[in-house]
Design an enzyme around this catalytic site. Structure first.
Site, mmCIF file in Angstrom:
data_model
loop_
_atom_site.group_PDB
_atom_site.id
_atom_site.type_symbol
_atom_site.label_atom_id
_atom_site.label_comp_id
_atom_site.label_asym_id
_atom_site.label_seq_id
_atom_site.Cartn_x
_atom_site.Cartn_y
_atom_site.Cartn_z
ATOM 1 N N ASP A 86 41.337 42.634 52.991
ATOM 2 C CA ASP A 86 40.080 42.623 53.305
ATOM 3 C C ASP A 86 39.608 41.571 54.382
ATOM 4 O O ASP A 86 38.451 41.588 55.013
ATOM 5 C CB ASP A 86 38.931 41.845 52.174
ATOM 6 N N ARG A 132 40.329 56.544 47.259
ATOM 7 C CA ARG A 132 39.999 55.449 46.234
ATOM 8 C C ARG A 132 40.455 56.062 44.742
ATOM 9 O O ARG A 132 39.610 56.451 44.069
ATOM 10 C CB ARG A 132 38.704 54.846 46.067
ATOM 11 N N ARG A 172 31.827 51.905 44.932
ATOM 12 C CA ARG A 172 32.926 52.425 44.209
ATOM 13 C C ARG A 172 33.232 51.408 43.064
ATOM 14 O O ARG A 172 33.915 51.812 42.188
ATOM 15 C CB ARG A 172 34.085 52.656 45.240
ATOM 16 N N CYS A 195 36.015 56.887 50.487
ATOM 17 C CA CYS A 195 35.116 55.942 51.367
ATOM 18 C C CYS A 195 35.909 55.649 52.818
ATOM 19 O O CYS A 195 36.954 56.160 52.997
ATOM 20 C CB CYS A 195 34.771 54.895 50.608
ATOM 21 N N ARG A 199 26.086 44.757 52.392
ATOM 22 C CA ARG A 199 26.627 44.722 51.217
ATOM 23 C C ARG A 199 27.505 43.646 50.645
ATOM 24 O O ARG A 199 27.807 43.385 49.692
ATOM 25 C CB ARG A 199 27.591 46.047 51.371
ATOM 26 N N VAL A 246 47.985 48.123 51.981
ATOM 27 C CA VAL A 246 47.156 48.365 50.857
ATOM 28 C C VAL A 246 46.369 49.654 50.946
ATOM 29 O O VAL A 246 46.288 50.617 50.082
ATOM 30 C CB VAL A 246 46.396 47.180 50.493
ATOM 31 N N LYS A 251 31.623 37.996 45.937
ATOM 32 C CA LYS A 251 31.227 39.401 45.464
ATOM 33 C C LYS A 251 32.232 40.280 44.601
ATOM 34 O O LYS A 251 31.776 40.552 43.584
ATOM 35 C CB LYS A 251 31.040 40.296 46.865
ATOM 36 N N ASN A 252 33.413 39.818 44.947
ATOM 37 C CA ASN A 252 34.412 40.709 44.281
ATOM 38 C C ASN A 252 34.685 40.021 43.152
ATOM 39 O O ASN A 252 35.312 40.457 42.170
ATOM 40 C CB ASN A 252 35.850 41.055 45.026
HETATM 41 C C1 EPZ Z 1 39.352 45.748 45.229
HETATM 42 O O1 EPZ Z 1 39.295 47.137 45.493
HETATM 43 C C2 EPZ Z 1 38.229 45.373 46.153
HETATM 44 N N1 EPZ Z 1 36.812 45.347 45.670
HETATM 45 C C3 EPZ Z 1 38.434 45.575 47.719
HETATM 46 O O2 EPZ Z 1 37.522 44.812 48.222
HETATM 47 C C4 EPZ Z 1 39.904 45.031 48.096
HETATM 48 O O3 EPZ Z 1 40.083 45.705 49.317
HETATM 49 C C5 EPZ Z 1 41.169 45.828 46.972
HETATM 50 O O4 EPZ Z 1 40.620 45.432 45.825
HETATM 51 C C6 EPZ Z 1 42.467 45.585 47.242
HETATM 52 O O5 EPZ Z 1 42.397 43.866 47.355
HETATM 53 C C7 EPZ Z 1 36.436 44.856 44.584
HETATM 54 O O6 EPZ Z 1 37.030 43.607 44.067
HETATM 55 C C8 EPZ Z 1 35.117 45.352 44.312
HETATM 56 P P1 EPZ Z 1 42.606 48.570 44.278
HETATM 57 P P2 EPZ Z 1 40.186 48.060 44.265
HETATM 58 O O7 EPZ Z 1 42.604 49.171 43.190
HETATM 59 O O8 EPZ Z 1 40.368 47.327 43.070
HETATM 60 C C9 EPZ Z 1 45.588 52.183 45.067
HETATM 61 C C10 EPZ Z 1 35.651 44.603 49.915
HETATM 62 O O9 EPZ Z 1 35.893 45.034 51.133
HETATM 63 N N2 EPZ Z 1 45.320 52.544 43.716
HETATM 64 O O10 EPZ Z 1 43.421 46.937 44.233
HETATM 65 O O11 EPZ Z 1 39.309 49.484 44.457
HETATM 66 C C11 EPZ Z 1 44.445 52.113 45.991
HETATM 67 O O12 EPZ Z 1 44.274 53.550 46.608
HETATM 68 C C12 EPZ Z 1 36.409 45.551 49.076
HETATM 69 O O13 EPZ Z 1 35.337 43.676 49.190
HETATM 70 C C13 EPZ Z 1 45.801 53.525 43.106
HETATM 71 O O14 EPZ Z 1 46.807 54.069 44.010
HETATM 72 O O15 EPZ Z 1 41.274 48.514 45.089
HETATM 73 C C14 EPZ Z 1 45.107 51.115 47.156
HETATM 74 O O16 EPZ Z 1 45.625 51.720 48.100
HETATM 75 C C15 EPZ Z 1 37.180 46.967 49.865
HETATM 76 N N3 EPZ Z 1 45.392 54.109 41.966
HETATM 77 C C16 EPZ Z 1 45.601 50.079 46.213
HETATM 78 O O17 EPZ Z 1 45.786 50.654 45.106
HETATM 79 C C17 EPZ Z 1 44.471 53.250 41.276
HETATM 80 O O18 EPZ Z 1 44.332 53.806 40.103
HETATM 81 C C18 EPZ Z 1 44.881 48.939 46.004
HETATM 82 O O19 EPZ Z 1 43.605 49.039 45.516
HETATM 83 C C19 EPZ Z 1 43.847 52.204 41.832
HETATM 84 C C20 EPZ Z 1 44.329 52.047 43.114
#
Ligand code: EPZ
Length: 422
Positions: A309, A122, A93, A117, A401, A331, A22-23
């Site tokens: 995840d 996020r 998201r 969420c 989902r 994370v 999915k990701n």
């Molecule tokens: C991706 O989300 C995945 N989703 C998430 O999977 C996964 O948990 C996450 O990466 C971490 O591995 C998809 O790929 C569709 P991040 P993403 O930006 O990219 C902070 C699932 O269950 N951050 O890597 O949105 C954020 O708050 C989903 O399949 C900032 O501070 O996650 C978090 O603490 C859930 N500023 C950390 O970084 C930003 O601009 C990692 O978030 C962006 C993120």
């Protein structure tokens, strides 16, 4: 609204095939925006998130169809409405990952802020930082990110690390935008997740010039134009890890096909530490458990660290360990919606900030529980397989989902899951 009714305990055995990721699929679908024409994607899973992403692309002006054989095609010839509407973004998201490609293709993009969420805030500040570094003018208006680059984007060096390390979709957005920027871009502290490597490989197949794939330093030579693509996405390592835990928590034995252990070493390391057998077998692996579960500490990190995840699923497994474990979430520090629900099933979990102390118990007891987010819901299904009695899980749409009809995948292995529409 669907409910799962799960009878336990069961012992799973047999063979299961992992679906496409999915990701990896979601950013690769967004990447189709960059290559005007008809792109065909294979192994994209049949999930509600994929359908929402297709709806989002359709509203941009793309055409989107799923063939009978599972192939998915996206025709991005026409994009006449570069807007990611809140009505869609609030349902997923990950919609934010159209921002970079839209900006690069159209010189302008309006995408709703994702909002929070169940797993926590996020933010998208790093996405904005990276795109501004490429020359975009970005401001917020009525909850929308308005990004403009009427004269195109210019390559640059940009550090994309944040307080929690790298950002997966932030890296995706800047990477996709940089493919059409003038000159060279270096992304430092890029996400190394296999899904980002898959996106980069797909973009190179479209004519991009990306090096450093899989490393925290991505280098991109901008090109004039990208072409549509035919591409097969990688298997879903999180689904594979979920099936591994299903074998372990039921003291069963599963052959998991289409699963690449090389992208799952952190999770495999923890399973082996807990006394679970994980053996490579052809293009997959065999996972089994005969002995009691040993306690283990789990700390989530960006890849190649332990994946956030899989944190909820491993917490369900550790709930039955012979001793105490500590689970630390680095994370998404608030990603603990499953703790209260697992405690309703007689787990003994105590949250201390972004850590949970898991005191192992001899058994879980079935109970009515509530799904909240995708992976927490998967953890409840796993707990229901092992618990004594009948567990009911409301709001199963959370599970749909990220997992294709999970009950149709687990029941042939010995699970007893009924989907009821109430
Ligand atoms: C991706 O989300 C995945 N989703 C998430 O999977 C996964 O948990 C996450 O990466 C971490 O591995 C998809 O790929 C569709 P991040 P993403 O930006 O990219 C902070 C699932 O269950 N951050 O890597 O949105 C954020 O708050 C989903 O399949 C900032 O501070 O996650 C978090 O603490 C859930 N500023 C950390 O970084 C930003 O601009 C990692 O978030 C962006 C993120």
């Amino acid at each position: 609204m669907d409910t799962f009714v799960i009878d336990g305990p069961v012992r799973l055995s047999g063979s299961v095939r992992v679906s496409g990721s999915k990701n990896a699929s979601l950013p690769i679908m967004a990447a189709a925006i960059l290559g005007p024409g008809k792109s065909t994607l294979k192994a994209v899973p049949r999930l509600s998130d994929i359908s929402v992403c297709g709806e989002l692309l359709g509203r941009l002006g793309c055409k989107f169809t799923r063939e009978e054989d599972g192939r998915l095609w996206i025709d991005s010839t026409v994009i006449d409405n570069p807007v990611g509407e809140y009505e869609v973004v609030r349902r997923m998201r990950a919609s934010i990952c159209i921002l970079g490609p839209l900006l690069a293709r159209c010189g302008r993009a309006e995408v709703s802020m994702p909002g929070g969420c169940a797993i926590g805030d996020r933010p998208v500040n790093l996405h904005v930082k990276g795109l501004q570094a490429l020359g975009a003018r970005i401001h917020l208006k009525n909850g929308y990110i308005i990004a403009e680059a009427p004269d195109g984007l210019t390559g640059t060096d940009v550090f994309m690390g944040g307080p929690f390390g790298s950002t997966v979709l932030g890296t995706a957005n800047v990477l996709m935008a940089a493919t059409l920027a003038r000159g060279r871009t270096t992304i430092e502290s890029a996400a190394c997740e296999p899904e980002i490597a898959d996106l980069a490989n797909c973009l190179n197949r479209m004519g991009a010039k990306i090096t450093g794939i899989g490393s925290p330093r991505l280098m991109i030579e901008g090109v004039e134009q990208l072409q549509p693509v035919e591409y097969e996405v990688i298997p879903d390592r999180i689904e594979a890890g979920t099936f591994m835990v299903a074998a372990a928590i039921t003291a069963g034995e599963l052959r998991i096909e289409n699963c690449r252990l090389d992208g799952m070493m952190a999770a495999v390391d923890r399973l082996r530490n807990m006394g679970v057998t994980v053996d490579a077998a052809g293009a997959g692996c065999v996972v089994s458990r005969r002995d009691p579960i040993r306690p283990a500490d789990v700390t989530t990190q960006p890849y190649p660290g332990f994946p956030t995840d899989l944190q909820a699923q491993f917490m369900a497994l550790l709930s039955l360990a012979e001793g105490n474990s500590v689970v630390i979430e680095k994370v998404f520090p608030d990603r603990f919606m499953h703790v209260a629900e697992l405690n309703r099933m007689a787990a003994n979990l105590r949250k201390e900030g972004s850590a949970v102390i898991v005191a192992g118990v001899p058994k879980l007891i079935a109970a009515p529980v509530m799904a909240s987010d995708l992976r927490a819901s998967a953890a409840l299904v796993l707990a229901g397989l092992a618990a004594e009695g009948t567990t009911t899980i409301d709001r199963v749409y959370h599970i749909d989902r990220g997992y294709e009809r999970i009950e149709e995948r687990l029941n042939p292995l010995g699970a007893r899951i009924a989907r009821e529409n109430v």
